[in-house]
Scaffold this motif. Structure first.
Motif, PDB file in Angstrom:
ATOM      1  N   ARG A 112      60.488  15.204   8.198  1.00  0.00           N
ATOM      2  CA  ARG A 112      60.941  14.553   6.499  1.00  0.00           C
ATOM      3  C   ARG A 112      62.401  14.695   7.020  1.00  0.00           C
ATOM      4  N   CYS A 113      62.493  16.070   7.906  1.00  0.00           N
ATOM      5  CA  CYS A 113      64.171  16.726   8.337  1.00  0.00           C
ATOM      6  C   CYS A 113      64.413  15.543   9.586  1.00  0.00           C
ATOM      7  N   GLY A 114      63.403  14.620  10.202  1.00  0.00           N
ATOM      8  CA  GLY A 114      64.259  13.776  10.784  1.00  0.00           C
ATOM      9  C   GLY A 114      63.815  13.796  12.312  1.00  0.00           C
ATOM     10  N   ARG A 115      63.080  14.834  12.762  1.00  0.00           N
ATOM     11  CA  ARG A 115      62.717  15.738  13.838  1.00  0.00           C
ATOM     12  C   ARG A 115      61.450  14.989  13.893  1.00  0.00           C
ATOM     13  N   ASP A 116      61.467  14.194  15.229  1.00  0.00           N
ATOM     14  CA  ASP A 116      59.731  13.722  16.361  1.00  0.00           C
ATOM     15  C   ASP A 116      59.731  13.897  16.866  1.00  0.00           C
ATOM     16  N   TRP A 117      58.181  15.151  17.034  1.00  0.00           N
ATOM     17  CA  TRP A 117      57.417  15.050  18.261  1.00  0.00           C
ATOM     18  C   TRP A 117      55.816  15.394  18.540  1.00  0.00           C
ATOM     19  N   LEU A 118      55.348  15.596  19.798  1.00  0.00           N
ATOM     20  CA  LEU A 118      53.972  15.396  20.208  1.00  0.00           C
ATOM     21  C   LEU A 118      53.579  17.030  20.028  1.00  0.00           C
ATOM     22  N   PRO A 119      52.723  17.146  19.157  1.00  0.00           N
ATOM     23  CA  PRO A 119      52.134  18.831  19.012  1.00  0.00           C
ATOM     24  C   PRO A 119      51.105  18.517  19.762  1.00  0.00           C
ATOM     25  N   PHE A 120      50.860  19.912  19.706  1.00  0.00           N
ATOM     26  CA  PHE A 120      49.495  20.170  21.012  1.00  0.00           C
ATOM     27  C   PHE A 120      49.924  18.998  22.821  1.00  0.00           C
ATOM     28  N   GLU A 121      51.057  18.788  22.786  1.00  0.00           N
ATOM     29  CA  GLU A 121      51.103  18.130  23.885  1.00  0.00           C
ATOM     30  C   GLU A 121      50.611  18.961  24.779  1.00  0.00           C
ATOM     31  N   ASP A 122      50.213  20.039  24.966  1.00  0.00           N
ATOM     32  CA  ASP A 122      49.711  21.062  25.777  1.00  0.00           C
ATOM     33  C   ASP A 122      48.465  20.909  25.979  1.00  0.00           C
ATOM     34  N   ASP A 123      47.571  20.295  24.825  1.00  0.00           N
ATOM     35  CA  ASP A 123      45.733  20.161  24.633  1.00  0.00           C
ATOM     36  C   ASP A 123      46.191  18.951  24.474  1.00  0.00           C
ATOM     37  N   PRO A 124      46.095  17.232  25.204  1.00  0.00           N
ATOM     38  CA  PRO A 124      46.456  16.418  24.841  1.00  0.00           C
ATOM     39  C   PRO A 124      44.244  15.555  24.397  1.00  0.00           C
ATOM     40  N   GLU A 125      43.892  16.602  24.759  1.00  0.00           N
ATOM     41  CA  GLU A 125      42.361  16.241  24.291  1.00  0.00           C
ATOM     42  C   GLU A 125      42.122  16.388  22.182  1.00  0.00           C
ATOM     43  N   LEU A 126      42.725  17.224  22.153  1.00  0.00           N
ATOM     44  CA  LEU A 126      43.164  18.296  20.610  1.00  0.00           C
ATOM     45  C   LEU A 126      44.188  16.708  20.429  1.00  0.00           C
ATOM     46  N   SER A 127      45.268  16.380  20.907  1.00  0.00           N
ATOM     47  CA  SER A 127      46.198  15.757  20.190  1.00  0.00           C
ATOM     48  C   SER A 127      45.331  14.515  20.285  1.00  0.00           C
ATOM     49  N   ARG A 128      44.732  13.673  20.696  1.00  0.00           N
ATOM     50  CA  ARG A 128      44.163  12.585  20.693  1.00  0.00           C
ATOM     51  C   ARG A 128      42.709  12.932  19.957  1.00  0.00           C
ATOM     52  N   GLU A 129      42.381  13.432  20.072  1.00  0.00           N
ATOM     53  CA  GLU A 129      40.722  13.534  18.109  1.00  0.00           C
ATOM     54  C   GLU A 129      41.936  13.772  17.149  1.00  0.00           C
ATOM     55  N   LEU A 130      42.854  14.030  16.946  1.00  0.00           N
ATOM     56  CA  LEU A 130      44.008  14.397  15.798  1.00  0.00           C
ATOM     57  C   LEU A 130      44.074  13.442  15.325  1.00  0.00           C
ATOM     58  N   MET A 131      44.698  12.315  16.215  1.00  0.00           N
ATOM     59  CA  MET A 131      45.006  10.695  16.352  1.00  0.00           C
ATOM     60  C   MET A 131      44.000  10.485  15.472  1.00  0.00           C
ATOM     61  N   LYS A 132      43.138  10.336  15.847  1.00  0.00           N
ATOM     62  CA  LYS A 132      41.377   9.613  15.594  1.00  0.00           C
ATOM     63  C   LYS A 132      41.068   9.798  14.582  1.00  0.00           C
ATOM     64  N   GLU A 133      41.464  11.198  14.266  1.00  0.00           N
ATOM     65  CA  GLU A 133      40.972  11.340  13.079  1.00  0.00           C
ATOM     66  C   GLU A 133      41.623  10.466  11.427  1.00  0.00           C
ATOM     67  N   LEU A 134      42.955  10.868  11.942  1.00  0.00           N
ATOM     68  CA  LEU A 134      44.478  10.916  11.060  1.00  0.00           C
ATOM     69  C   LEU A 134      44.182   8.949  10.835  1.00  0.00           C
ATOM     70  N   ILE A 135      44.172   8.332  12.302  1.00  0.00           N
ATOM     71  CA  ILE A 135      43.365   6.621  12.250  1.00  0.00           C
ATOM     72  C   ILE A 135      42.064   6.894  10.768  1.00  0.00           C
ATOM     73  N   ILE A 136      40.816   7.491  11.300  1.00  0.00           N
ATOM     74  CA  ILE A 136      40.032   7.249  10.282  1.00  0.00           C
ATOM     75  C   ILE A 136      40.397   7.543   8.668  1.00  0.00           C
ATOM     76  N   ALA A 137      40.834   8.481   8.474  1.00  0.00           N
ATOM     77  CA  ALA A 137      41.516   9.124   7.462  1.00  0.00           C
ATOM     78  C   ALA A 137      41.661   7.861   6.348  1.00  0.00           C
ATOM     79  N   ALA A 138      42.967   7.669   7.218  1.00  0.00           N
ATOM     80  CA  ALA A 138      44.271   6.238   7.097  1.00  0.00           C
ATOM     81  C   ALA A 138      43.379   4.674   6.535  1.00  0.00           C
ATOM     82  N   GLN A 139      42.307   4.507   7.410  1.00  0.00           N
ATOM     83  CA  GLN A 139      41.369   3.623   7.401  1.00  0.00           C
ATOM     84  C   GLN A 139      40.204   3.433   6.280  1.00  0.00           C
ATOM     85  N   SER A 140      40.114   4.719   5.394  1.00  0.00           N
ATOM     86  CA  SER A 140      38.872   4.544   4.553  1.00  0.00           C
ATOM     87  C   SER A 140      39.786   4.840   3.119  1.00  0.00           C
ATOM     88  N   GLU A 141      41.208   5.676   3.234  1.00  0.00           N
ATOM     89  CA  GLU A 141      42.638   5.609   1.968  1.00  0.00           C
ATOM     90  C   GLU A 141      42.032   4.003   1.693  1.00  0.00           C
TER      91      GLU A 141
END
Length: 85
Positions: free
Chosen positions: A52-81
């Motif tokens: 909300r402060c306006g900052r954009d960032w890539l969390p877990f940039e040093d762990d791309p697999e974790l970052s991709r898994e989180l993106m997939k989980e968030l998409i699935i959760a959003a689709q379910s809602e």
């Protein structure tokens, strides 16, 4: 997974903290908030966050697999809602 291929940027809102085992809650690098983020990306992308402060960032940039898994989980959760049910 064509149904998940496109996701409007910043369309996933998270009110609860995202906690990763052993790391504690994810925090905004700009203001240190742990809630109120929006996420954006596509299936298989690194998750992108916006605070909300306006900052954009890539969390877990040093762990791309974790970052991709989180993106997939968030998409699935959003689709379910979005589905009536």
């Amino acid at each position: 997974m064509d149904e998940f291929e496109l996701l409007d940027p910043w369309s996933i809102e998270m009110l609860a903290p995202i906690v990763v085992a052993g790391e504690g809650p994810m925090a905004c690098p700009g203001c240190a908030a742990v809630t109120g983020f929006s996420a954006g990306g596509r299936w298989g992308d690194l998750v992108r966050m916006r605070c909300r402060c306006g900052r954009d960032w890539l969390p877990f940039e040093d762990d791309p697999e974790l970052s991709r898994e989180l993106m997939k989980e968030l998409i699935i959760a959003a689709q379910s809602e979005d589905r009536p049910g």
